[in-house]
Motif scaffolding. Structure first.
Motif, PDB file in Angstrom:
ATOM      1  N   ILE A  97       0.835  -1.203   0.000  1.00 49.59           N
ATOM      2  CA  ILE A  97       0.000   0.000   0.000  1.00 49.59           C
ATOM      3  C   ILE A  97       0.870   1.254   0.000  1.00 49.59           C
ATOM      4  O   ILE A  97       1.815   1.368   0.800  1.00 49.59           O
ATOM      5  CB  ILE A  97      -0.920   0.028   1.243  1.00 49.59           C
ATOM      6  N   VAL A  98       0.536   2.182  -0.867  1.00 49.62           N
ATOM      7  CA  VAL A  98       1.126   3.523  -0.847  1.00 49.62           C
ATOM      8  C   VAL A  98       0.032   4.487  -0.424  1.00 49.62           C
ATOM      9  O   VAL A  98      -0.998   4.606  -1.104  1.00 49.62           O
ATOM     10  CB  VAL A  98       1.682   3.935  -2.227  1.00 49.62           C
ATOM     11  N   PHE A  99       0.242   5.143   0.708  1.00 48.60           N
ATOM     12  CA  PHE A  99      -0.694   6.175   1.172  1.00 48.60           C
ATOM     13  C   PHE A  99      -0.021   7.523   0.992  1.00 48.60           C
ATOM     14  O   PHE A  99       0.955   7.837   1.680  1.00 48.60           O
ATOM     15  CB  PHE A  99      -1.071   5.937   2.639  1.00 48.60           C
ATOM     16  N   MET A 100      -0.517   8.320   0.057  1.00 47.86           N
ATOM     17  CA  MET A 100      -0.019   9.672  -0.127  1.00 47.86           C
ATOM     18  C   MET A 100      -0.669  10.543   0.939  1.00 47.86           C
ATOM     19  O   MET A 100      -1.823  10.946   0.839  1.00 47.86           O
ATOM     20  CB  MET A 100      -0.358  10.151  -1.546  1.00 47.86           C
ATOM     21  N   LYS A 101       0.102  10.809   2.005  1.00 46.43           N
ATOM     22  CA  LYS A 101      -0.420  11.485   3.204  1.00 46.43           C
ATOM     23  C   LYS A 101      -0.474  12.995   2.986  1.00 46.43           C
ATOM     24  O   LYS A 101       0.540  13.675   3.020  1.00 46.43           O
ATOM     25  CB  LYS A 101       0.465  11.143   4.410  1.00 46.43           C
ATOM     26  N   THR A 102      -1.654  13.500   2.735  1.00 42.79           N
ATOM     27  CA  THR A 102      -1.850  14.934   2.571  1.00 42.79           C
ATOM     28  C   THR A 102      -1.971  15.610   3.938  1.00 42.79           C
ATOM     29  O   THR A 102      -2.203  14.942   4.952  1.00 42.79           O
ATOM     30  CB  THR A 102      -3.114  15.201   1.740  1.00 42.79           C
ATOM     31  N   HIS A 103      -1.837  16.937   3.955  1.00 42.57           N
ATOM     32  CA  HIS A 103      -1.869  17.684   5.214  1.00 42.57           C
ATOM     33  C   HIS A 103      -3.292  18.089   5.606  1.00 42.57           C
ATOM     34  O   HIS A 103      -4.097  18.470   4.748  1.00 42.57           O
ATOM     35  CB  HIS A 103      -1.014  18.951   5.100  1.00 42.57           C
ATOM     36  N   LYS A 104      -3.577  18.013   6.917  1.00 50.58           N
ATOM     37  CA  LYS A 104      -4.812  18.517   7.511  1.00 50.58           C
ATOM     38  C   LYS A 104      -6.062  17.894   6.889  1.00 50.58           C
ATOM     39  O   LYS A 104      -7.048  18.567   6.594  1.00 50.58           O
ATOM     40  CB  LYS A 104      -4.880  20.042   7.407  1.00 50.58           C
ATOM     41  N   THR A 105      -6.017  16.571   6.697  1.00 56.81           N
ATOM     42  CA  THR A 105      -7.124  15.862   6.049  1.00 56.81           C
ATOM     43  C   THR A 105      -7.553  14.622   6.828  1.00 56.81           C
ATOM     44  O   THR A 105      -8.124  13.703   6.243  1.00 56.81           O
ATOM     45  CB  THR A 105      -6.711  15.429   4.627  1.00 56.81           C
ATOM     46  N   ALA A 106      -7.274  14.564   8.127  1.00 55.50           N
ATOM     47  CA  ALA A 106      -7.485  13.359   8.940  1.00 55.50           C
ATOM     48  C   ALA A 106      -6.495  12.274   8.558  1.00 55.50           C
ATOM     49  O   ALA A 106      -6.699  11.092   8.862  1.00 55.50           O
ATOM     50  CB  ALA A 106      -8.918  12.836   8.829  1.00 55.50           C
ATOM     51  N   SER A 107      -5.406  12.652   7.917  1.00 57.24           N
ATOM     52  CA  SER A 107      -4.433  11.665   7.452  1.00 57.24           C
ATOM     53  C   SER A 107      -3.679  11.006   8.598  1.00 57.24           C
ATOM     54  O   SER A 107      -3.205   9.876   8.461  1.00 57.24           O
ATOM     55  CB  SER A 107      -3.444  12.316   6.471  1.00 57.24           C
ATOM     56  N   THR A 180      -5.105   8.005  -1.313  1.00 60.82           N
ATOM     57  CA  THR A 180      -4.853   9.304  -0.689  1.00 60.82           C
ATOM     58  C   THR A 180      -6.170   9.825  -0.145  1.00 60.82           C
ATOM     59  O   THR A 180      -7.219   9.186  -0.287  1.00 60.82           O
ATOM     60  CB  THR A 180      -4.216  10.301  -1.683  1.00 60.82           C
ATOM     61  N   VAL A 181      -6.128  10.995   0.512  1.00 63.20           N
ATOM     62  CA  VAL A 181      -7.338  11.560   1.108  1.00 63.20           C
ATOM     63  C   VAL A 181      -7.363  13.058   0.834  1.00 63.20           C
ATOM     64  O   VAL A 181      -6.337  13.737   0.915  1.00 63.20           O
ATOM     65  CB  VAL A 181      -7.415  11.253   2.625  1.00 63.20           C
ATOM     66  N   LEU A 182      -8.556  13.563   0.491  1.00 60.63           N
ATOM     67  CA  LEU A 182      -8.766  14.983   0.209  1.00 60.63           C
ATOM     68  C   LEU A 182      -9.749  15.566   1.216  1.00 60.63           C
ATOM     69  O   LEU A 182     -10.454  14.837   1.911  1.00 60.63           O
ATOM     70  CB  LEU A 182      -9.311  15.179  -1.205  1.00 60.63           C
ATOM     71  N   ARG A 183      -9.803  16.904   1.228  1.00 62.86           N
ATOM     72  CA  ARG A 183     -10.713  17.608   2.125  1.00 62.86           C
ATOM     73  C   ARG A 183     -11.226  18.862   1.423  1.00 62.86           C
ATOM     74  O   ARG A 183     -10.529  19.424   0.563  1.00 62.86           O
ATOM     75  CB  ARG A 183      -9.974  18.001   3.418  1.00 62.86           C
ATOM     76  N   ASP A 184     -12.416  19.305   1.789  1.00 62.22           N
ATOM     77  CA  ASP A 184     -12.944  20.555   1.264  1.00 62.22           C
ATOM     78  C   ASP A 184     -11.856  21.634   1.356  1.00 62.22           C
ATOM     79  O   ASP A 184     -11.363  21.929   2.441  1.00 62.22           O
ATOM     80  CB  ASP A 184     -14.159  20.976   2.098  1.00 62.22           C
ATOM     81  N   PRO A 185     -11.442  22.212   0.215  1.00 65.43           N
ATOM     82  CA  PRO A 185     -10.277  23.109   0.208  1.00 65.43           C
ATOM     83  C   PRO A 185     -10.401  24.335   1.110  1.00 65.43           C
ATOM     84  O   PRO A 185      -9.400  24.777   1.679  1.00 65.43           O
ATOM     85  CB  PRO A 185     -10.165  23.522  -1.262  1.00 65.43           C
ATOM     86  N   ALA A 186     -11.605  24.896   1.250  1.00 64.09           N
ATOM     87  CA  ALA A 186     -11.765  26.055   2.124  1.00 64.09           C
ATOM     88  C   ALA A 186     -11.524  25.662   3.581  1.00 64.09           C
ATOM     89  O   ALA A 186     -10.838  26.377   4.331  1.00 64.09           O
ATOM     90  CB  ALA A 186     -13.164  26.652   1.961  1.00 64.09           C
ATOM     91  N   ARG A 187     -12.074  24.527   4.002  1.00 62.91           N
ATOM     92  CA  ARG A 187     -11.864  24.047   5.377  1.00 62.91           C
ATOM     93  C   ARG A 187     -10.400  23.662   5.598  1.00 62.91           C
ATOM     94  O   ARG A 187      -9.829  23.905   6.664  1.00 62.91           O
ATOM     95  CB  ARG A 187     -12.770  22.845   5.661  1.00 62.91           C
ATOM     96  N   LEU A 188      -9.810  23.038   4.591  1.00 64.06           N
ATOM     97  CA  LEU A 188      -8.396  22.674   4.705  1.00 64.06           C
ATOM     98  C   LEU A 188      -7.527  23.924   4.840  1.00 64.06           C
ATOM     99  O   LEU A 188      -6.603  23.975   5.658  1.00 64.06           O
ATOM    100  CB  LEU A 188      -7.959  21.859   3.489  1.00 64.06           C
ATOM    101  N   PHE A 189      -7.826  24.951   4.028  1.00 67.35           N
ATOM    102  CA  PHE A 189      -7.067  26.201   4.100  1.00 67.35           C
ATOM    103  C   PHE A 189      -7.177  26.825   5.488  1.00 67.35           C
ATOM    104  O   PHE A 189      -6.184  27.292   6.057  1.00 67.35           O
ATOM    105  CB  PHE A 189      -7.584  27.182   3.043  1.00 67.35           C
ATOM    106  N   HIS A 266      -5.959   4.187  -6.707  1.00 63.28           N
ATOM    107  CA  HIS A 266      -7.078   3.253  -6.740  1.00 63.28           C
ATOM    108  C   HIS A 266      -8.278   3.774  -5.940  1.00 63.28           C
ATOM    109  O   HIS A 266      -9.418   3.427  -6.239  1.00 63.28           O
ATOM    110  CB  HIS A 266      -6.644   1.898  -6.179  1.00 63.28           C
ATOM    111  N   LEU A 267      -7.994   4.562  -4.908  1.00 67.82           N
ATOM    112  CA  LEU A 267      -9.079   5.126  -4.101  1.00 67.82           C
ATOM    113  C   LEU A 267      -8.639   6.474  -3.544  1.00 67.82           C
ATOM    114  O   LEU A 267      -7.548   6.596  -2.983  1.00 67.82           O
ATOM    115  CB  LEU A 267      -9.449   4.186  -2.948  1.00 67.82           C
ATOM    116  N   VAL A 268      -9.511   7.470  -3.709  1.00 68.57           N
ATOM    117  CA  VAL A 268      -9.298   8.795  -3.104  1.00 68.57           C
ATOM    118  C   VAL A 268     -10.374   8.966  -2.041  1.00 68.57           C
ATOM    119  O   VAL A 268     -11.567   9.060  -2.361  1.00 68.57           O
ATOM    120  CB  VAL A 268      -9.370   9.915  -4.160  1.00 68.57           C
TER     121      VAL A 268
END
Length: 442
Positions: A97-107, A180-189, A266-268
């Protein structure tokens, strides 16, 4: 010869004046020494920091030289099957598994899940060397992996990095699963601004009480794309995924990059629908329910989480327009996956996950909820805090937990830094930085 009374007093007071001057002289000498030592200490910190922290926009030239041998899986390792619903039967748990750990996204919460799974099954992690990230914000390179040797193969990569697909691809078997995991960009900002703002120098110009609102009124007035740590405050998802966060929104490259992410991953997952995301992940990886149990880690206390108003939300979204387009694309694809999975089935599995999490909360957590950093009793449970404030919550482990759950409870509650140390990662830079911060009370 007779002296007057006044002359006698003058003679008597002269030694007293000399005695008074001595402490003052010593104080000045002490202050001078302190200034010299302070200057030397500051110089040492700057030298150390320049060594430990990579340049902001390091290019792809930092990657492993061409010709480095790619991952060569051992012949005894079984091939994982193509993704299949676990309910269909016959699938085997995926372990690469490769998890691309993004910032401030519950990662950090998802990271804990991967740590536990890898530790439970004796899997091989690709860990950073000296720090808890792969020299972020520089691009990832295989040479940054602790004890890396050409041709080395790993099961799990999951620490913060600036993504470089070819370099990561060369460390895992061909059938590895990328997520990887994404978040609403305004909330992430908003979250990133409050967490990282103190280490982004151009925010120091903001003088108002609500610096976030002041910034969003005229971001171009303050933002410097070449400024130190500027990447934290614009299109951070795009940056983490390895793309230019200051790309012209009208450029065709924006959509090309988004489609490239779709091909590679494979999954976002979506932070706002974390439980649904974990159900899809469990199904994709053919894992058990226990494998995706979690407690929310690295969360800020409620008083430190101001909510964006309607107008500020719109401004924050417009300021992070590349991330907004990325999020919009994968929000749509996420719900297509949910439809394919089955809405009713999803509702049942989410309910099962939440019941299991609630059961573990009652078993593991003293008081049943997260607490302020000052109320955490065990230093091993103390999460890393942003500079200048202790806004990140943590947990107290119950004193009496049955043998069956004791290990799982501790692992589920252990913060990232401490878990990395438990897994044997060399964190000398992170440890030194913590000692300095504790000494200076930052």
């Amino acid at each position: 010869m007779w002296l007057s009374e006044g002359e006698e007093r003058g003679i008597q007071t002269r030694p007293e004046v000399s005695e008074m001057l001595l402490p003052q002289k010593k104080r000045w000498e002490s202050m001078a020494k302190g200034l010299v030592l302070g200057a030397l200490f500051t110089s040492f910190l700057l030298l150390l920091y320049s060594y430990a922290v990579p340049p902001l926009h390091t290019g792809l030239a930092s990657t492993t030289p061409e010709g480095t041998a790619p991952c060569s899986p051992a012949l005894s390792e079984p091939e994982a099957p193509t993704p299949a619903n676990s309910s269909a039967g016959g699938c085997q748990p995926r372990r690469d598994i490769v998890f691309m750990k993004t910032h401030k996204t519950a990662s950090s919460t998802l990271l804990n899940i991967l740590f536990r799974f890898g530790q439970k099954h004796g899997l091989k992690f690709a860990f950073p060397n000296g720090r808890n990230d792969f020299d972020y914000p520089a691009f990832f390179a295989r040479s940054l992996v602790q004890d890396y040797r050409p041709g080395a193969c790993f099961n799990i990569i999951c620490n913060h990095m600036r993504f470089h697909y070819d370099e990561v691809r060369g460390l895992v078997p061909p059938n590895a699963t990328f997520i990887t995991v994404l978040r609403d960009p305004a909330r992430l900002f908003e979250s990133s601004f409050h967490y990282f703002g103190s280490v982004v120098p151009f925010t120091w110009k903001l003088s108002g009480h609500d610096k976030l609102a002041e910034f969003l009124q005229d971001p171009d007035r303050y933002y410097d794309p070449h400024g130190y740590n500027a990447h934290y405050l614009r299109n951070l998802l795009f940056f983490d995924l390895g793309y230019d966060s200051d790309l012209d929104p009208g450029s065709p490259q924006v959509q090309e990059h988004i489609l490239e992410v779709e091909r590679r991953f494979h999954l976002v997952l979506l932070q706002e629908y974390f439980d649904e995301s974990l159900v899809l992940l469990k199904d994709l990886l053919c894992w058990e329910l226990e494998d995706v149990l979690y407690f929310k880690l690295n969360a800020r206390r409620a008083s430190a989480v101001p909510r964006l108003s309607g107008e500020l939300y719109r401004r924050a979204t417009a300021w992070n327009v590349l991330d907004a387009r990325l999020y919009h694309h994968f929000n749509a694809s996420f719900w297509r996956k949910v439809e394919a999975f089955g809405r009713e089935r999803m509702a049942r599995e989410v309910a099962s996950l939440r019941r299991a999490n609630e059961r573990m909360r009652r078993i593991c957590i003293d008081g049943g909820h997260a607490v302020d950093a000052t109320a955490i009793q065990d230093s091993a449970m103390q999460p890393w805090q942003p500079l200048g404030t202790k806004s990140i919550l943590g947990y107290n482990l119950k004193k009496s937990i049955g043998r069956r759950h004791a290990q799982l409870c501790r692992r589920m509650l252990t913060p990232e830094i401490q878990y990395l140390m438990d897994l044997g990662v060399n964190l000398w830079v992170t440890k030194l930085w913590k000692l300095i911060r504790d000494f200076l009370q930052w």
